[in-house]
Design a protein around this motif. Sequence first.
Motif, PDB file in Angstrom:
ATOM      1  N   THR A 480       0.878  -1.174   0.000  1.00  0.00           N
ATOM      2  CA  THR A 480       0.000   0.000   0.000  1.00  0.00           C
ATOM      3  C   THR A 480       0.912   1.220   0.000  1.00  0.00           C
ATOM      4  N   ASP A 481       0.316   2.416   0.040  1.00  0.00           N
ATOM      5  CA  ASP A 481       1.132   3.619   0.107  1.00  0.00           C
ATOM      6  C   ASP A 481       1.963   3.668   1.384  1.00  0.00           C
ATOM      7  N   LYS A 482       1.549   2.915   2.401  1.00  0.00           N
ATOM      8  CA  LYS A 482       2.201   2.999   3.705  1.00  0.00           C
ATOM      9  C   LYS A 482       2.969   1.743   4.092  1.00  0.00           C
ATOM     10  N   PHE A 483       2.659   0.625   3.479  1.00  0.00           N
ATOM     11  CA  PHE A 483       3.238  -0.659   3.878  1.00  0.00           C
ATOM     12  C   PHE A 483       4.246  -1.109   2.830  1.00  0.00           C
ATOM     13  N   THR A 484       5.519  -1.252   3.245  1.00  0.00           N
ATOM     14  CA  THR A 484       6.598  -1.625   2.343  1.00  0.00           C
ATOM     15  C   THR A 484       7.314  -2.856   2.873  1.00  0.00           C
ATOM     16  N   VAL A 485       7.578  -3.807   1.975  1.00  0.00           N
ATOM     17  CA  VAL A 485       8.335  -5.012   2.319  1.00  0.00           C
ATOM     18  C   VAL A 485       9.540  -5.098   1.383  1.00  0.00           C
ATOM     19  N   ILE A 486      10.732  -5.287   1.966  1.00  0.00           N
ATOM     20  CA  ILE A 486      11.952  -5.466   1.179  1.00  0.00           C
ATOM     21  C   ILE A 486      12.535  -6.832   1.522  1.00  0.00           C
ATOM     22  N   SER A 487      12.733  -7.658   0.503  1.00  0.00           N
ATOM     23  CA  SER A 487      13.294  -8.991   0.700  1.00  0.00           C
ATOM     24  C   SER A 487      14.416  -9.203  -0.302  1.00  0.00           C
ATOM     25  N   GLY A 488      15.414  -9.993   0.095  1.00  0.00           N
ATOM     26  CA  GLY A 488      16.528 -10.228  -0.800  1.00  0.00           C
ATOM     27  C   GLY A 488      17.233 -11.529  -0.502  1.00  0.00           C
ATOM     28  N   VAL A 489      17.893 -12.068  -1.516  1.00  0.00           N
ATOM     29  CA  VAL A 489      18.651 -13.298  -1.374  1.00  0.00           C
ATOM     30  C   VAL A 489      19.891 -13.196  -2.255  1.00  0.00           C
ATOM     31  N   ARG A 490      20.979 -13.849  -1.829  1.00  0.00           N
ATOM     32  CA  ARG A 490      22.231 -13.754  -2.580  1.00  0.00           C
ATOM     33  C   ARG A 490      22.998 -15.072  -2.461  1.00  0.00           C
ATOM     34  N   TYR A 491      23.684 -15.407  -3.556  1.00  0.00           N
ATOM     35  CA  TYR A 491      24.568 -16.570  -3.582  1.00  0.00           C
ATOM     36  C   TYR A 491      25.972 -16.085  -3.929  1.00  0.00           C
ATOM     37  N   ASP A 492      26.962 -16.513  -3.117  1.00  0.00           N
ATOM     38  CA  ASP A 492      28.351 -16.118  -3.337  1.00  0.00           C
ATOM     39  C   ASP A 492      29.236 -17.338  -3.503  1.00  0.00           C
ATOM     40  N   ASP A 493      30.180 -17.208  -4.425  1.00  0.00           N
ATOM     41  CA  ASP A 493      31.230 -18.199  -4.619  1.00  0.00           C
ATOM     42  C   ASP A 493      32.553 -17.470  -4.402  1.00  0.00           C
ATOM     43  N   THR A 494      33.249 -17.823  -3.310  1.00  0.00           N
ATOM     44  CA  THR A 494      34.482 -17.124  -2.974  1.00  0.00           C
ATOM     45  C   THR A 494      35.653 -18.096  -2.975  1.00  0.00           C
ATOM     46  N   SER A 495      36.823 -17.576  -3.276  1.00  0.00           N
ATOM     47  CA  SER A 495      38.052 -18.374  -3.216  1.00  0.00           C
ATOM     48  C   SER A 495      39.165 -17.501  -2.646  1.00  0.00           C
TER      49      SER A 495
END
Length: 747
Positions: A480-495
């Motif tokens: 709505t104009d007042k209700f905000t949802v932020i969601s996120g996901v991430r995959y990392d490959d590190t060496s």
Amino acid sequence: MRHSLNLTPLAVAIALALTSHIAHAEDNPESKSLGTLVIDGDSEQSSTSNNFNYVSKVAQTATKTDEQITKIPRAVSVVTREQMDDRAPISISDALQYTPSIQTNFYGEDNKQDWFVIRGFKQANNGLYQDGTRLYSTGFYSWQIDPFMLERIEVLRGPASALNGQTPPGGVVNVISKRAQLEEDFGSVTGTVGSYDRKEVNLDVNKVINDKMAFRMVALTRENGTKVDEVEANRTLLAPSLAWQINDATKLTVLASYQKDDSDPYLQFLPVEGTLTSNPNGKIGYDTAVGNADWEAFEREQTSVGYELEHAFNDRLSFQQSARFSHMDINLRQAYAYQYAADVATYGSLLDPTSNRSDVIRAASTADGYSDAFNIDNRFIYKFNSGNTEHTLLAGIDYQSIDINNKDYAADPIIADGNNIVAGLNIADPRFNVYNPSYSNNIVLLNSSTFATLTDADLQTTKTTNRQLGFYLQDKANITDKFTVISGVRYDDTSNETNNTSTNVKTDIDLQQWTGNLGASYQLDNSLVPYANYAQSFTPILALDANNNPAKPEKADSYEVGVKFKPQSFDGQFGIAAYQVTKENLTSGTSGTANFRQIGEVRNRGIEFEAVANLNRAITVVGTLSYVDSEIMEDGNNSANVGNTPAQIANKLASVWGNYSFIDGILDGLKLGAGVRYIGETYADDTETNTVPSYALVDAMASYQVDNYKFQLVAKNLFDKEYIATCYGFCYYGDSRNIMASVTYDW
């Protein structure tokens, strides 16, 4: 050893990106203005333009887009250029002294890197970003950005791996560079003199070339001494930038910088005995230099060049790309007080036969080499509706790398005076009277185990290669104009690879990791915005167990709730947040040995408050209160530490800064400001044996603006309080009073 700066990969990346996106813009006449890149932001403000105010309405660090701070379900703080100009910070740590839940300068002022404790977690090399991409650093190869080249500093508190990959649980410090502005010409030149023979000249000039292109040059030259005898510093900075509005839909900003430090290392590593605890000879002098100024060195050249490309395909779809190549050369020689001579195993009675306890044995940190780092972040932003819900989808791929070639000794050597021999040992004299210093003109380095003399032939070369490839997805849903949802996901490959080419010892550690983030905010009719958030972070541990298996990464989970408030009657931002962060897989012992363990856990619970407000045209106030209960939950090295507070963590922080500007009348143009910073007591070790006292420091400023001239006087630690900033193995004195007077001409 010097390494040439190879810009070919970056040039190719720029050329490919420009060719692709300019062609698409020409083929797509419906492409829209780049103004659509501000996602639900404040149209009157951007995180990359001038902000003549203490109050920022938007920030980019939490979502990688300009977003209204009140809509972000996370604790976010912004230090604007206006606040930095008033307080004249000399480092990023200095600039963040009035930001909640951050212990800054907790080793005192350091010219090698910036140190932070954020929400009770220590961080230095990790968690520092520039223009949204990581300043990839490790060890002594750490970037330090001069605050004069910055437009603002944003702090996102709490775990932030869902957008950034490997980061510490305390949060992310993102510095935003000054860059060319297309709107108008402007400029300033400032001359400064101050305490410890400080002399500085800086320049900031923006020139609009035409209606599509502008150039800006930021430059600085500075030399100064310090509270420590004979410890001096010199810095040169050049930071040019170019803005090119290629067409209505495409903009390119090129950012470069060159910074050279030719200095002595600031930090003095002093023994606990004689600073925090008693010594029969009294207290070690506040201005005592542990190292020989003629032998110590800190020479660093850091060069970077990069760009930010923005393209709007249409009203719904846009693309952003940020890239930076960085090169650093380092030559470091720094002394520190290793231990009292009387305490040296086996030889203590020969080194201090009278048990006077005035002599210490010094060791040396050394590094000589270079690093190359590369970052690129590609992200698409797509806006669409699903029923009555407005979505902003962010999808991206980023890549980070750093290669280090370093020459050093296998273990820190002992510093000795080659002019004298120790009776009974027949070695160069390693004793240094810390209460009555005498500095040798003939420094000799000794093996710390055998006391044999070291030469350049004992130096070893180690090559380090770190990589991170990440894929991330974030959705901001305005239900709505007042209700905000932020969601996120991430995959990392590190060496992470290290190769000691002198001993042929190699390590190779690979890690794949998923992290996420979920938060929601709701705007009430009375301008209150309650929010809640869950976030994760991870940091790879470059260590092996006794079976040569890679260590697990340090991981953290955070729960945060808070309320933000943006008043309607005046310009301001208020926020209060409560959180719990648990960090696991802390290590103890030596990598690759049987005593290596990974059974550590720390839980931090805290609450913080921040207020930034222009109460009226004349009065500006910044105030913070922070409390953290940091507790060791598991300790595989010493179970007796469970339940204790980790070393160096202050559970109470508070600060307040206020300005009063005289408007009209005989005092028109005069501004007065003052602030107080309080840092609570800390422990010098995890056993809670020794306590470092709390301290409060007073800062002040006065400025007078007449026509195009500004005269300013700034005082840090106004009453010249002597205090211990922190202790952990060593102790570090805090900064003395520092007064700076400047004259600025602007146009």
